[in-house]
Design an enzyme around this catalytic site. Structure first.
Site, PDB file in Angstrom:
ATOM      1  N   ARG A   1       0.830  -1.208   0.000  1.00 12.62           N
ATOM      2  CA  ARG A   1       0.000   0.000   0.000  1.00 12.62           C
ATOM      3  C   ARG A   1       0.860   1.252   0.000  1.00 12.62           C
ATOM      4  NH1 ARG A   1      -4.779   2.219   2.860  1.00 12.62           N
ATOM      5  NH2 ARG A   1      -4.802   4.368   2.144  1.00 12.62           N
TER       6      ARG A   1
ATOM      7  N   ARG B   1      -6.017   1.240  -4.289  1.00  8.41           N
ATOM      8  CA  ARG B   1      -5.001   0.697  -3.395  1.00  8.41           C
ATOM      9  C   ARG B   1      -4.984  -0.824  -3.414  1.00  8.41           C
ATOM     10  NH1 ARG B   1      -8.033   3.205   0.901  1.00  8.41           N
ATOM     11  NH2 ARG B   1      -7.608   5.101  -0.231  1.00  8.41           N
TER      12      ARG B   1
ATOM     13  N   ASP C   1      -9.357  -0.844   7.617  1.00 10.46           N
ATOM     14  CA  ASP C   1      -9.915   0.169   8.516  1.00 10.46           C
ATOM     15  C   ASP C   1     -10.327  -0.496   9.816  1.00 10.46           C
ATOM     16  OD1 ASP C   1      -9.635   2.328   6.797  1.00 10.46           O
ATOM     17  OD2 ASP C   1     -11.592   2.027   5.878  1.00 10.46           O
TER      18      ASP C   1
HETATM   19  N1  LIG Z   1     -10.842   3.967  12.629  1.00  8.18           N
HETATM   20  C1  LIG Z   1      -9.811   4.198  11.785  1.00  8.18           C
HETATM   21  N2  LIG Z   1      -9.305   3.220  11.000  1.00  8.18           N
HETATM   22  C2  LIG Z   1      -8.278   3.474  10.149  1.00  8.18           C
HETATM   23  N3  LIG Z   1      -7.657   4.669  10.008  1.00  8.18           N
HETATM   24  C3  LIG Z   1      -8.128   5.681  10.775  1.00  8.18           C
HETATM   25  C4  LIG Z   1      -9.207   5.497  11.686  1.00  8.18           C
HETATM   26  N4  LIG Z   1      -9.449   6.680  12.323  1.00  8.18           N
HETATM   27  C5  LIG Z   1      -8.577   7.541  11.842  1.00  8.18           C
HETATM   28  N5  LIG Z   1      -7.768   6.977  10.910  1.00  8.18           N
HETATM   29  C6  LIG Z   1      -6.711   7.688  10.212  1.00  8.18           C
HETATM   30  O1  LIG Z   1      -7.085   7.877   8.878  1.00  8.18           O
HETATM   31  C7  LIG Z   1      -5.897   8.051   8.113  1.00  8.18           C
HETATM   32  C8  LIG Z   1      -6.172   7.827   6.634  1.00  8.18           C
HETATM   33  O2  LIG Z   1      -6.582   6.477   6.455  1.00  8.18           O
HETATM   34  P1  LIG Z   1      -6.732   5.877   4.990  1.00  8.18           P
HETATM   35  O3  LIG Z   1      -5.565   6.270   4.151  1.00  8.18           O
HETATM   36  O4  LIG Z   1      -7.017   4.403   5.167  1.00  8.18           O
HETATM   37  O5  LIG Z   1      -8.021   6.672   4.484  1.00  8.18           O
HETATM   38  P2  LIG Z   1      -8.863   6.309   3.225  1.00  8.18           P
HETATM   39  O6  LIG Z   1      -8.972   4.804   3.182  1.00  8.18           O
HETATM   40  O7  LIG Z   1      -8.330   6.998   1.996  1.00  8.18           O
HETATM   41  O8  LIG Z   1     -10.296   6.912   3.544  1.00  8.18           O
HETATM   42  P3  LIG Z   1     -11.382   6.413   4.587  1.00  8.18           P
HETATM   43  O9  LIG Z   1     -10.819   6.737   5.950  1.00  8.18           O
HETATM   44  O10 LIG Z   1     -12.588   7.216   4.217  1.00  8.18           O
HETATM   45  O11 LIG Z   1     -11.597   4.930   4.412  1.00  8.18           O
HETATM   46  C9  LIG Z   1      -4.920   7.083   8.740  1.00  8.18           C
HETATM   47  O12 LIG Z   1      -3.608   7.585   8.661  1.00  8.18           O
HETATM   48  C10 LIG Z   1      -5.391   6.930  10.169  1.00  8.18           C
HETATM   49  O13 LIG Z   1      -4.490   7.515  11.106  1.00  8.18           O
HETATM   50  N1  LIG Z   2     -16.309   0.066  -3.272  1.00  6.53           N
HETATM   51  C1  LIG Z   2     -15.417   0.678  -2.491  1.00  6.53           C
HETATM   52  N2  LIG Z   2     -15.180   1.997  -2.658  1.00  6.53           N
HETATM   53  C2  LIG Z   2     -14.292   2.625  -1.840  1.00  6.53           C
HETATM   54  C3  LIG Z   2     -13.599   1.915  -0.841  1.00  6.53           C
HETATM   55  C4  LIG Z   2     -13.850   0.527  -0.708  1.00  6.53           C
HETATM   56  O1  LIG Z   2     -13.263  -0.173   0.168  1.00  6.53           O
HETATM   57  N3  LIG Z   2     -14.771  -0.057  -1.550  1.00  6.53           N
HETATM   58  N4  LIG Z   2     -12.720   2.559  -0.026  1.00  6.53           N
HETATM   59  C5  LIG Z   2     -12.540   3.850  -0.121  1.00  6.53           C
HETATM   60  C6  LIG Z   2     -11.632   4.565   0.812  1.00  6.53           C
HETATM   61  O2  LIG Z   2     -11.394   3.857   1.922  1.00  6.53           O
HETATM   62  C7  LIG Z   2     -13.184   4.675  -1.147  1.00  6.53           C
HETATM   63  N5  LIG Z   2     -14.077   3.942  -1.983  1.00  6.53           N
END
Ligand SMILES: Nc1ncnc2c1ncn2[C@@H]1O[C@H](COP(=O)(O)OP(=O)(O)OP(=O)(O)O)[C@@H](O)[C@H]1O
Ligand SMILES: Nc1nc2c(c(=O)[nH]1)N=C(CO)CN2
Length: 178
Positions: free
Chosen positions: A91, A100, A105
């Protein structure tokens, strides 16, 4: 003391390990090898249309699923263990919601609520996402969302992007159409 946690897995890019299905399954195997993490349950895998930010380029479909873990790790230690697995599978953090090889999460850590710059629990966007709620409801139907006060089963009844998700078969797992 151990705590039950829920995580979401997603992948929409291949790597040298293989395609997205292989990557999410290998990530589960790697988590199961961690001395302080027990993988309790894993959902079926779903093929879902990528949800993207407005005006961004289309992306490949995702493979999404969820897992329940039992762990001795603190929330932040668990988040860092998830980051390690994400990085192991190639990643690169480039753009928000970008394609990615692996996204992990942390959705729920018991009924803990925290809001820090690095970690927000429950995950702030989990209840807007069919690609999280549908697989999670298979393995954590009665878990009460600590902020919404509804069960995951209730939240999954009417997810906002239901038409974007459909289940696919992986391995010997049964296909059940929703
Ligand atoms: N519950 C959580 N799980 C994972 N990451 C988190 C959480 N809360 C806050 N974060 C923070 O969010 C930041 C960005 O995470 P990430 O790059 O996975 O976001 P994303 O996948 O693009 O968007 P989303 O958070 O909407 O899924 C991480 O660096 C982390 O510190
Ligand atoms: N279908 C799908 N769409 C996304 C996803 C994902 O896991 N599945 N994750 C995202 C950012 O975390 C943004 N968009």
């Amino acid at each position: 003391m151990t705590e039950l946690c829920a995580i979401a897995l997603g992948s929409n890019l291949s790597s040298e390990i293989g395609d997205s299905q292989k990557i999410v399954q290998a990530a589960i195997a790697q988590l199961a090898n961690h001395p302080e993490i027990e993988v309790v349950k894993v959902s079926r895998w779903y093929r879902t249309k990528a949800i993207t930010l407005p005006n961004s380029a289309p992306q490949p479909d995702y493979i999404n699923g969820c897992a329940i873990l039992r762990t001795l790790l603190t929330p932040l230690q668990l988040l860092h263990a998830l980051f390690y697995v994400e990085q192991f599978f190639g990643r690169e953090r480039r753009e928000r919601w970008g394609a990615r090889t692996l996204d992990l999460d942390l959705l729920l850590y018991g009924d803990l609520q925290i809001d820090t710059p690095e970690l927000v629990l429950p995950h702030p966007r989990m209840s807007d996402r069919a690609f999280v709620l549908l697989p999670l409801a298979e393995i954590a139907a009665d878990w009460i969302h600590p902020v919404k006060g509804q069960t995951i089963s209730e939240l999954s009844q009417n997810p906002p992007d239901l038409d974007l998700s459909y289940p696919i078969a992986l391995d010997a797992k049964e296909i059940v159409l929703i």
